[in-house]
Motif scaffolding. Structure first.
Motif, mmCIF file in Angstrom:
data_model
loop_
_atom_site.group_PDB
_atom_site.id
_atom_site.type_symbol
_atom_site.label_atom_id
_atom_site.label_comp_id
_atom_site.label_asym_id
_atom_site.label_seq_id
_atom_site.Cartn_x
_atom_site.Cartn_y
_atom_site.Cartn_z
ATOM 1 N N HIS A 97 -25.660 40.584 10.184
ATOM 2 C CA HIS A 97 -25.072 39.262 10.400
ATOM 3 C C HIS A 97 -23.640 39.345 10.884
ATOM 4 O O HIS A 97 -23.167 38.480 11.611
ATOM 5 N N ARG A 115 -22.145 38.627 19.325
ATOM 6 C CA ARG A 115 -23.042 37.500 19.651
ATOM 7 C C ARG A 115 -24.393 37.663 18.951
ATOM 8 O O ARG A 115 -24.968 36.686 18.455
ATOM 9 N N THR A 116 -24.882 38.882 18.885
ATOM 10 C CA THR A 116 -26.144 39.148 18.194
ATOM 11 C C THR A 116 -26.035 38.797 16.719
ATOM 12 O O THR A 116 -26.943 38.185 16.138
ATOM 13 N N ASP A 159 -24.039 36.597 15.394
ATOM 14 C CA ASP A 159 -23.990 35.132 15.288
ATOM 15 C C ASP A 159 -25.395 34.528 15.366
ATOM 16 O O ASP A 159 -25.752 33.631 14.590
ATOM 17 N N GLN A 160 -26.192 35.011 16.320
ATOM 18 C CA GLN A 160 -27.534 34.465 16.504
ATOM 19 C C GLN A 160 -28.426 34.752 15.304
ATOM 20 O O GLN A 160 -29.172 33.877 14.839
ATOM 21 N N LEU A 161 -28.360 35.964 14.769
ATOM 22 C CA LEU A 161 -29.173 36.315 13.608
ATOM 23 C C LEU A 161 -28.740 35.525 12.376
ATOM 24 O O LEU A 161 -29.576 35.136 11.550
ATOM 25 N N GLU A 169 -27.527 32.482 12.346
ATOM 26 C CA GLU A 169 -28.085 31.131 12.494
ATOM 27 C C GLU A 169 -29.575 31.121 12.136
ATOM 28 O O GLU A 169 -30.053 30.214 11.433
ATOM 29 N N ASP A 170 -30.308 32.127 12.620
ATOM 30 C CA ASP A 170 -31.737 32.207 12.303
ATOM 31 C C ASP A 170 -31.951 32.363 10.800
ATOM 32 O O ASP A 170 -32.828 31.709 10.205
#
Length: 340
Positions: A155, A225-226, A228-230, A232-233
């Motif tokens: 994360h 960025r990865t 951040d995306q994980l 959120e998921d």
């Protein structure tokens, strides 16, 4: 003892200064923080730039300088940081001496002592801003990836995880250094940040530069960025897990029949949360899969010891009569009443 500052600083509007100021301004707006804030100031470029920007963007700024005592001149370094904070316009500045000791290595012990001192150094409800940048975020994600503990381990850091605030997670380390140069601020270079004995220092000085070179640049931003995306998921999955967990709970136990009907990712999240709530520490992938096997690959096996016990006592997850149970067992104790 803390010292009082004299007023807000006036900063030149260079590109680096504006970049850091915008980041702090956006963080304050996004979080709704309008009360005084504290800034953890080490004297390094990241925390100096953050402090300078905060003094002109936040309502009131108090600087907290942790003196780890790990170098002979640490008191002098802390005193210079204190003077810098007051010169930048902080309302107050305090040096917090700590003793670094404990298990887990010097890095972990210093981090534990630092965060404990920062928590104790402010009143409840006051955010403590940390100077972590996009580069630090990339290093954190890469370290998590190496641990291989699933999506949660990569994360990275949250922009706001009260009381900790990280306004600079979208700012490059080069910008904070340039801002300090623009303001003619003397920057302290912590020798631990380049010491080859520390994993994060080697990531910073060797691994990430090599990845940037081999992959053609943009690696640090892509890693951040990865993360951040994980995150959120996983936030969305955590909400779904909370509801599924309510269905699976039978008092303090978990109903294996209910768990077995859940998808693997959701089931293991429920188990992980249950273990942590029951006192487990540092739940590893090995622990998680072994407990999951008590649900999905049941063949009468014994319980699974997880970290969180005490000397002579184990914290053990077991299956009994269709339920997962968690209890503390004296070493050598064999629990009765296994499922059939």
């Amino acid at each position: 003892m803390g010292r009082a500052g004299t007023g807000l600083a006036v900063l030149p509007e260079t590109a680096a200064v504006l970049t850091v100021r915008r980041a702090v301004r956006s963080w304050l707006a996004d979080t709704g923080v309008s009360a005084p804030v504290a800034v953890a100031l080490s004297g390094g470029a990241d925390s100096l730039a953050l402090t300078a920007a905060a003094t002109v963007e936040a309502a009131q700024v108090h600087a907290l300088i942790v003196d780890h005592g790990l170098q002979a001149d640490s008191a002098d370094v802390a005193a210079r940081a204190e003077r810098a904070a007051l010169g930048l316009g902080c309302a107050s500045a305090r040096v917090l001496p700590v003793k670094v000791s404990g298990a887990g290595g010097l890095e972990a012990a210093a981090r534990e002592a630092r965060y404990a001192a920062l928590r104790a150094g402010v009143d409840p409800g006051i955010p403590v801003l940390l100077g972590h940048t996009l580069d630090d975020q990339a290093e954190t994600v890469l370290l998590g990836l190496a641990r291989g503990s699933g999506g949660r381990s990569i994360h990275g850091m949250r922009a706001y995880d009260p009381p900790w605030g990280r306004p600079l997670l979208g700012v490059r380390r080069a910008d904070t250094r340039q801002m300090c140069a623009d303001l003619d601020l003397p920057v302290y270079e912590d020798p631990h940040n380049s010491a080859p004995d520390f994993v994060r220092a080697r990531l910073r000085g060797e691994v990430l530069p090599l990845l940037e070179q081999v992959l053609g640049g943009g690696v640090a931003a892509a890693l951040a960025r990865t993360g951040d995306q994980l995150r959120e998921d996983d936030d969305a999955l955590d909400a779904i897990t909370a509801e599924a967990s309510r269905r699976a709970h039978a008092g303090t136990d978990l109903d294996t029949a209910v768990l077995a009907d859940e998808p693997a990712a959701l089931r293991r999240r429920i188990i992980r949360a249950w273990l942590l709530d029951g006192g487990a520490r540092a739940v590893t992938s090995k622990h998680l899969h072994a407990v999951d096997d008590l649900v999905m690959k049941w063949r009468g096996q014994g319980g699974v010891a997880v970290g969180g016990g005490a000397p002579g006592v184990r914290l053990v997850a077991s299956r009994r009569r269709g339920r997962l149970t968690l209890e503390r067992q004296t070493e050598g104790f064999e629990p009765p009443g296994r499922d059939t």
